[in-house]
Scaffold this motif. Sequence first.
Motif, PDB file in Angstrom:
ATOM      1  N   PHE A  58      -2.405  -1.838  -7.039  1.00  0.00           N
ATOM      2  CA  PHE A  58      -2.332  -0.551  -6.352  1.00  0.00           C
ATOM      3  C   PHE A  58      -0.965   0.050  -6.633  1.00  0.00           C
ATOM      4  O   PHE A  58       0.046  -0.442  -6.164  1.00  0.00           O
ATOM      5  CB  PHE A  58      -2.541  -0.742  -4.853  1.00  0.00           C
ATOM      6  CG  PHE A  58      -2.332   0.505  -4.023  1.00  0.00           C
ATOM      7  CD1 PHE A  58      -3.000   1.683  -4.326  1.00  0.00           C
ATOM      8  CD2 PHE A  58      -1.477   0.491  -2.938  1.00  0.00           C
ATOM      9  CE1 PHE A  58      -2.812   2.826  -3.552  1.00  0.00           C
ATOM     10  CE2 PHE A  58      -1.284   1.623  -2.158  1.00  0.00           C
ATOM     11  CZ  PHE A  58      -1.950   2.797  -2.465  1.00  0.00           C
ATOM     12  N   TYR A  60       1.608   3.045  -6.179  1.00  0.00           N
ATOM     13  CA  TYR A  60       1.886   4.081  -5.184  1.00  0.00           C
ATOM     14  C   TYR A  60       3.283   4.622  -5.418  1.00  0.00           C
ATOM     15  O   TYR A  60       3.993   4.177  -6.322  1.00  0.00           O
ATOM     16  CB  TYR A  60       1.772   3.503  -3.762  1.00  0.00           C
ATOM     17  CG  TYR A  60       2.840   2.473  -3.467  1.00  0.00           C
ATOM     18  CD1 TYR A  60       4.008   2.832  -2.801  1.00  0.00           C
ATOM     19  CD2 TYR A  60       2.700   1.145  -3.862  1.00  0.00           C
ATOM     20  CE1 TYR A  60       5.000   1.906  -2.544  1.00  0.00           C
ATOM     21  CE2 TYR A  60       3.690   0.219  -3.606  1.00  0.00           C
ATOM     22  CZ  TYR A  60       4.834   0.597  -2.947  1.00  0.00           C
ATOM     23  OH  TYR A  60       5.816  -0.325  -2.699  1.00  0.00           O
ATOM     24  N   GLN A  69      -0.733  11.622  -1.015  1.00  0.00           N
ATOM     25  CA  GLN A  69      -1.968  10.984  -1.485  1.00  0.00           C
ATOM     26  C   GLN A  69      -1.857   9.463  -1.466  1.00  0.00           C
ATOM     27  O   GLN A  69      -2.821   8.771  -1.144  1.00  0.00           O
ATOM     28  CB  GLN A  69      -2.333  11.484  -2.891  1.00  0.00           C
ATOM     29  CG  GLN A  69      -2.835  12.900  -2.902  1.00  0.00           C
ATOM     30  CD  GLN A  69      -4.085  13.089  -2.065  1.00  0.00           C
ATOM     31  OE1 GLN A  69      -5.056  12.354  -2.168  1.00  0.00           O
ATOM     32  NE2 GLN A  69      -4.049  14.082  -1.189  1.00  0.00           N
ATOM     33  N   SER A  70      -0.683   8.928  -1.804  1.00  0.00           N
ATOM     34  CA  SER A  70      -0.472   7.478  -1.729  1.00  0.00           C
ATOM     35  C   SER A  70      -0.645   7.004  -0.295  1.00  0.00           C
ATOM     36  O   SER A  70      -1.310   5.994  -0.032  1.00  0.00           O
ATOM     37  CB  SER A  70       0.930   7.105  -2.223  1.00  0.00           C
ATOM     38  OG  SER A  70       1.038   7.271  -3.606  1.00  0.00           O
ATOM     39  N   ARG A  72      -2.264   8.514   2.135  1.00  0.00           N
ATOM     40  CA  ARG A  72      -3.647   8.702   2.573  1.00  0.00           C
ATOM     41  C   ARG A  72      -4.514   7.535   2.116  1.00  0.00           C
ATOM     42  O   ARG A  72      -5.318   7.003   2.873  1.00  0.00           O
ATOM     43  CB  ARG A  72      -4.182  10.021   2.030  1.00  0.00           C
ATOM     44  CG  ARG A  72      -5.576  10.312   2.502  1.00  0.00           C
ATOM     45  CD  ARG A  72      -6.060  11.687   2.049  1.00  0.00           C
ATOM     46  NE  ARG A  72      -7.441  11.856   2.455  1.00  0.00           N
ATOM     47  CZ  ARG A  72      -8.329  12.533   1.775  1.00  0.00           C
ATOM     48  NH1 ARG A  72      -7.991  13.163   0.657  1.00  0.00           N
ATOM     49  NH2 ARG A  72      -9.580  12.625   2.201  1.00  0.00           N
ATOM     50  N   MET A  73      -4.350   7.133   0.858  1.00  0.00           N
ATOM     51  CA  MET A  73      -5.130   6.007   0.332  1.00  0.00           C
ATOM     52  C   MET A  73      -4.802   4.730   1.099  1.00  0.00           C
ATOM     53  O   MET A  73      -5.696   3.971   1.486  1.00  0.00           O
ATOM     54  CB  MET A  73      -4.818   5.835  -1.158  1.00  0.00           C
ATOM     55  CG  MET A  73      -5.572   4.734  -1.823  1.00  0.00           C
ATOM     56  SD  MET A  73      -7.270   5.214  -2.074  1.00  0.00           S
ATOM     57  CE  MET A  73      -7.880   3.724  -2.801  1.00  0.00           C
ATOM     58  N   THR A  77      -8.147   4.217   3.493  1.00  0.00           N
ATOM     59  CA  THR A  77      -9.067   3.310   2.796  1.00  0.00           C
ATOM     60  C   THR A  77      -8.620   1.861   2.887  1.00  0.00           C
ATOM     61  O   THR A  77      -9.388   0.988   3.282  1.00  0.00           O
ATOM     62  CB  THR A  77      -9.215   3.729   1.315  1.00  0.00           C
ATOM     63  OG1 THR A  77      -9.628   5.094   1.256  1.00  0.00           O
ATOM     64  CG2 THR A  77     -10.225   2.862   0.598  1.00  0.00           C
ATOM     65  N   PRO A 114      -2.012   7.964  -5.999  1.00  0.00           N
ATOM     66  CA  PRO A 114      -2.291   6.537  -6.122  1.00  0.00           C
ATOM     67  C   PRO A 114      -3.228   6.253  -7.299  1.00  0.00           C
ATOM     68  O   PRO A 114      -4.095   7.058  -7.623  1.00  0.00           O
ATOM     69  CB  PRO A 114      -2.978   6.192  -4.798  1.00  0.00           C
ATOM     70  CG  PRO A 114      -3.628   7.468  -4.373  1.00  0.00           C
ATOM     71  CD  PRO A 114      -2.732   8.564  -4.857  1.00  0.00           C
ATOM     72  N   PHE A 132      -7.011   9.643  -4.524  1.00  0.00           N
ATOM     73  CA  PHE A 132      -7.602   9.136  -3.293  1.00  0.00           C
ATOM     74  C   PHE A 132      -9.076   8.855  -3.500  1.00  0.00           C
ATOM     75  O   PHE A 132      -9.788   9.654  -4.106  1.00  0.00           O
ATOM     76  CB  PHE A 132      -7.444  10.150  -2.151  1.00  0.00           C
ATOM     77  CG  PHE A 132      -8.193   9.742  -0.915  1.00  0.00           C
ATOM     78  CD1 PHE A 132      -7.652   8.816  -0.049  1.00  0.00           C
ATOM     79  CD2 PHE A 132      -9.451  10.251  -0.655  1.00  0.00           C
ATOM     80  CE1 PHE A 132      -8.354   8.406   1.083  1.00  0.00           C
ATOM     81  CE2 PHE A 132     -10.163   9.853   0.472  1.00  0.00           C
ATOM     82  CZ  PHE A 132      -9.605   8.932   1.338  1.00  0.00           C
ATOM     83  N   SER A 134     -12.552   7.257  -1.215  1.00  0.00           N
ATOM     84  CA  SER A 134     -13.071   6.842   0.089  1.00  0.00           C
ATOM     85  C   SER A 134     -13.500   5.371   0.039  1.00  0.00           C
ATOM     86  O   SER A 134     -13.596   4.784  -1.039  1.00  0.00           O
ATOM     87  CB  SER A 134     -14.271   7.700   0.465  1.00  0.00           C
ATOM     88  OG  SER A 134     -15.358   7.410  -0.415  1.00  0.00           O
ATOM     89  N   PHE A 138     -14.798   3.340  -3.134  1.00  0.00           N
ATOM     90  CA  PHE A 138     -14.057   2.125  -3.463  1.00  0.00           C
ATOM     91  C   PHE A 138     -15.027   0.965  -3.699  1.00  0.00           C
ATOM     92  O   PHE A 138     -14.935   0.265  -4.708  1.00  0.00           O
ATOM     93  CB  PHE A 138     -13.070   1.789  -2.344  1.00  0.00           C
ATOM     94  CG  PHE A 138     -12.235   0.581  -2.624  1.00  0.00           C
ATOM     95  CD1 PHE A 138     -11.058   0.696  -3.345  1.00  0.00           C
ATOM     96  CD2 PHE A 138     -12.620  -0.673  -2.185  1.00  0.00           C
ATOM     97  CE1 PHE A 138     -10.279  -0.427  -3.626  1.00  0.00           C
ATOM     98  CE2 PHE A 138     -11.846  -1.794  -2.447  1.00  0.00           C
ATOM     99  CZ  PHE A 138     -10.679  -1.659  -3.168  1.00  0.00           C
TER     100      PHE A 138
END
Length: 159
Positions: A58, A60, A69-70, A72-73, A77, A114, A132, A134, A138
């Motif tokens: 991952f 970020y 966005q990083s 948020r992910m 999620t 991300p 991002f 969901s 994912f």
Amino acid sequence: MADTAKKKKNSGIFIIIAAFALMTVITLLTGTAKVKWTDSLELAQQEAIKNNKPVLAFFYTKTGDELAQSNRMAIETLTSPDIARYVNKNFNPVRLDRDKNTKIANVYDVKRVPTMVIITADGKFNMRLEGFISEVEFYSRTGNALKQLATRQGDSQEK
């Protein structure tokens, strides 16, 4: 009269204990599961060799326009207890700050964050998930990647 007061006090204590027990059970059932991240790709790859699970990297950032966005992910999620259990069961997860790991980011062609990259134990690129995504997406996309890896492993064992 004293018996009535004592009974009320005891029932109050019982209610508090029962509420605490119920909250504990709910916490355990809803999950406090978290992804067991490492911050070293090398360690994640060593684990991948041992347990025959791919690496989920991952990428970020902590700065700039892509920070939202990083975050948020990471928040929407990757903090899901179901996602955490799924990731821990199927991958060796590693979290990499793209700005501090530019060489690794370049190897896997990480242009934005991300970004998640699925990597085989021997370091070969398998799949990239950018931006991002969901929980549903994912599961779908990583599940497809796991199926592809299993098929390749089966094909190589038959030869």
